[in-house]
Design a protein around this motif. Structure first.
Motif, PDB file in Angstrom:
ATOM      1  N   ASP A   1       0.802  -1.226   0.000  1.00  9.05           N
ATOM      2  CA  ASP A   1       0.000   0.000   0.000  1.00  9.05           C
ATOM      3  C   ASP A   1       0.833   1.274   0.000  1.00  9.05           C
ATOM      4  OD1 ASP A   1       1.016   0.042   2.553  1.00  9.05           O
ATOM      5  OD2 ASP A   1      -0.913  -0.229   3.563  1.00  9.05           O
ATOM      6  N   GLY A   2       2.144   1.165  -0.197  1.00 11.53           N
ATOM      7  CA  GLY A   2       2.980   2.359  -0.249  1.00 11.53           C
ATOM      8  C   GLY A   2       3.397   2.883   1.105  1.00 11.53           C
ATOM      9  N   ASN A   3       2.935   2.248   2.182  1.00  7.91           N
ATOM     10  CA  ASN A   3       3.370   2.644   3.525  1.00  7.91           C
ATOM     11  C   ASN A   3       4.456   1.670   3.986  1.00  7.91           C
ATOM     12  OD1 ASN A   3       1.677   4.995   4.146  1.00  7.91           O
ATOM     13  ND2 ASN A   3      -0.013   3.559   3.880  1.00  7.91           N
TER      14      ASN A   3
ATOM     15  N   TYR B   1      15.102  -1.377   5.117  1.00  8.32           N
ATOM     16  CA  TYR B   1      16.455  -0.871   4.925  1.00  8.32           C
ATOM     17  C   TYR B   1      16.353   0.455   4.197  1.00  8.32           C
ATOM     18  CZ  TYR B   1      21.391  -1.055   3.318  1.00  8.32           C
ATOM     19  OH  TYR B   1      22.708  -0.798   3.070  1.00  8.32           O
ATOM     20  N   GLY B   2      17.023   1.475   4.727  1.00 12.57           N
ATOM     21  CA  GLY B   2      16.990   2.779   4.085  1.00 12.57           C
ATOM     22  C   GLY B   2      15.843   3.642   4.586  1.00 12.57           C
ATOM     23  N   LEU B   3      15.544   4.707   3.828  1.00  9.48           N
ATOM     24  CA  LEU B   3      14.480   5.644   4.202  1.00  9.48           C
ATOM     25  C   LEU B   3      13.119   4.962   4.147  1.00  9.48           C
ATOM     26  CD1 LEU B   3      15.753   8.787   2.301  1.00  9.48           C
ATOM     27  CD2 LEU B   3      15.403   8.632   4.781  1.00  9.48           C
ATOM     28  N   GLN B   4      12.306   5.226   5.166  1.00  8.90           N
ATOM     29  CA  GLN B   4      10.986   4.612   5.259  1.00  8.90           C
ATOM     30  C   GLN B   4       9.923   5.661   4.906  1.00  8.90           C
ATOM     31  OE1 GLN B   4      10.847   1.157   5.991  1.00  8.90           O
ATOM     32  NE2 GLN B   4      13.035   1.560   5.630  1.00  8.90           N
ATOM     33  N   THR B   5       9.313   5.466   3.747  1.00  8.75           N
ATOM     34  CA  THR B   5       8.384   6.468   3.221  1.00  8.75           C
ATOM     35  C   THR B   5       6.939   6.027   3.362  1.00  8.75           C
ATOM     36  OG1 THR B   5       8.568   5.512   1.006  1.00  8.75           O
ATOM     37  CG2 THR B   5      10.072   7.302   1.555  1.00  8.75           C
ATOM     38  N   LYS B   6       6.052   7.033   3.384  1.00  7.12           N
ATOM     39  CA  LYS B   6       4.616   6.796   3.411  1.00  7.12           C
ATOM     40  C   LYS B   6       4.058   6.903   1.996  1.00  7.12           C
ATOM     41  CE  LYS B   6       4.213   8.835   8.039  1.00  7.12           C
ATOM     42  NZ  LYS B   6       3.542   9.853   8.883  1.00  7.12           N
ATOM     43  N   SER B   7       2.805   6.515   1.830  1.00  2.75           N
ATOM     44  CA  SER B   7       2.188   6.515   0.501  1.00  2.75           C
ATOM     45  C   SER B   7       2.102   7.917  -0.092  1.00  2.75           C
ATOM     46  CB  SER B   7       0.796   5.889   0.567  1.00  2.75           C
ATOM     47  OG  SER B   7      -0.023   6.581   1.495  1.00  2.75           O
ATOM     48  N   ASP B   8       2.084   8.952   0.746  1.00  2.00           N
ATOM     49  CA  ASP B   8       2.004  10.319   0.236  1.00  2.00           C
ATOM     50  C   ASP B   8       3.383  10.911  -0.077  1.00  2.00           C
ATOM     51  OD1 ASP B   8       3.076  10.799   2.739  1.00  2.00           O
ATOM     52  OD2 ASP B   8       1.366  11.964   3.482  1.00  2.00           O
TER      53      ASP B   8
END
Length: 495
Positions: A325-327, A334-341
């Motif tokens: 779901d992009g979250n 591993y690495g930067l943890q991004t959200k769907s937005d």
């Protein structure tokens, strides 16, 4: 009138249990919650339904709760997990660090609590069997007793056995590894006809079944050469007749209709039972599996994998990472943890959360180390104790160790079928490759130490922060409190 006595179980000096109240606090307290009910005339029957329920609950000893249990002993000591200290958090007197560095001793609190839990499970079973259970209850109980014994055999190499009629002043007999092995195998073979089949359509995957018994027998036979060896650390000689037993039981498991789950991470939520042979009621007891991504997320900010283990995966392997779901995704973070937005999850300092490969035993921040998310906190399908993919890989291993091919399957066809479903490339199959593939498929499922021992890498090789190569470490020590309470127990070599 009968006088009733409550005799505290011998397991820890007949008096003490270990209670872990949190990942930062450890207390050793008097624990009177487990007792033997006995009258002047001898054992008094228990409520079979109630004690059988308690026995199933005792499987939590395997799962663990708040960084405890067989799962931690089998994972943190291996090449695929460590629990580093972060500032003062997760220090716990060094108990996690000494497991990873192979420098534990007979006073280790987790070794003690696992010893307690497994032996209590065995004794609960003895009480039930002496209390006129039904045929089904007897079959379930003997299966559970063999399961607890399997871990005592594997972890400690000896099994105390107290009869229900023994008095408080009698020291329990202690069975050797070979005697306990033969007993467990005999019990399991005896009960097969009296259990439900199991399988993906089973009504309750938290109850033992024929399919589970076959799976456990496969596990016992694949490790028979380890358990019966005069040199516990090897080298081991695998008898072809034992490997054929492994294959027989693996094929029996397959006959119940299990199949690979196409979406690997659906094995660890409520969406699928395709591979689940036995589960514990809730995965949340294995809390170290879920990383704390932000204070509002809950969970625990502890365990990481090792960089060298992460490197065993191809980048297109579906077991490595899945983000529906992009979250926050599942697998290795591993690495930067991004959200769907497109925004970032934040660490405790309010900065973008960036999980790093670099991690130390001590002195870490909350974002050091590659995290693992295997279970979905929003879809609790139970902690998986036995899974079909494990059994399929055991068949491939048994063929490579001299067993006879069946059903037109080779070790290579079995492994590459699994790898294709998981999105990994086909490859040449060898024993070294099987060990790596078991790691890729079964990471953090509570069995890596046992696999490494069988493949002779547990004490023969090194990995990050583990330089010790002491063959005595293939067995844990008998807790010093237990040795002090029962002169029939002999401390394992090296402790």
């Amino acid at each position: 009138m009968k006088k009733i006595y409550y005799i505290y179980i011998y397991i820890v000096c007949s008096m003490f249990g270990v209670i872990i109240s949190g990942c930062s606090d450890l207390e050793v307290e008097f624990d009177d919650s487990y007792y033997v009910k006995q009258s002047e005339e001898g054992f008094s029957a228990v409520d079979v339904d109630a004690v059988l329920k308690s026995t199933y609950s005792k499987l939590n000893t395997i799962v663990g709760s708040t960084c405890t249990g067989v799962s931690e002993l089998n994972e943190v000591t291996s090449d695929e997990m460590m629990i580093p200290t972060r500032a003062t958090d997760w220090g716990d007197g060094g108990k996690h660090r000494v497991l990873h560095t192979h420098t534990w001793d007979a006073s280790h609190s987790l070794v003690l609590s696992v010893w307690n839990g497994l032996n209590i499970g065995v004794y609960y079973c003895n009480q039930i069997l002496a209390s006129d259970p039904t045929i089904l209850q007897e079959a379930e109980t003997k299966t559970l007793r063999a399961y607890f014994m399997y871990y005592l055999i594997d972890l400690f190499g000896q099994v105390p056995f107290r009869d229900v009629d023994q008095g408080i002043n009698e020291n329990p007999e202690v069975w050797s590894r070979s005697k306990a092995f033969e007993f467990a195998v005999g019990e399991l073979e005896e009960v097969l006809d009296y259990l439900p089949d199991g399988g993906p359509e089973a009504e309750d995957h938290t109850k033992v079944s024929k399919s589970f018994v076959h799976a456990l027998l496969a596990k016992l036979y694949i490790n028979k050469s380890v358990y019966l060896s005069d040199t516990p650390a090897g080298p081991y000689t695998f008898d072809s007749s034992d490997m054929n037993k492994v294959i027989e039981h693996c094929d029996a498991v397959s006959s119940f209709g299990f199949e690979y789950e196409p979406n690997y991470f659906d094995n660890f939520n409520q969406n699928s039972n395709n591979e689940k042979i036995l589960t514990y009621t809730s995965w949340w007891n294995g809390q170290w599996i879920w990383p704390q991504l932000h204070n509002s997320q809950g969970g625990w900010n502890g365990a990481t994998t090792l960089g060298s283990f992460y490197d065993k995966f191809e980048l297109n392997d579906k077991r490595l990472y899945y983000n529906p779901d992009g979250n926050i995704g599942f697998g290795f973070l591993y690495g930067l943890q991004t959200k769907s937005d497109g925004s970032y999850y934040l660490n405790r300092s309010g900065e973008a959360l960036n999980y790093t490969r670099e991690v130390l035993l001590t002195g870490n921040s909350d974002y050091d180390g590659i995290r693992v998310v295997k279970y979905d906190p929003d879809s609790d399908g139970g902690f998986v104790l036995m899974r079909y993919a494990d059994i399929r890989l055991l068949k491939a291993e048994a063929i490579l160790r001299g067993g006879t091919e069946t059903n037109g399957e080779t070790a290579e066809s079995i492994v590459n079928e699994l790898r294709t479903i998981r999105g990994a490339s086909e490859t040449t199959v060898s024993l070294d490759m099987i060990l790596d593939e078991r790691g890729r498929e079964l990471y953090w499922e509570g069995m890596r130490r046992s696999d490494q021992i069988r493949f002779e890498t547990f004490t023969k090789t090194t990995w990050e922060f583990k330089s010790t190569m002491d063959d005595n470490r293939v067995l844990f020590p008998i807790p010093e409190l237990a040795v002090g309470s029962n002169p029939n127990l002999e401390q394992n070599p090296g402790y």
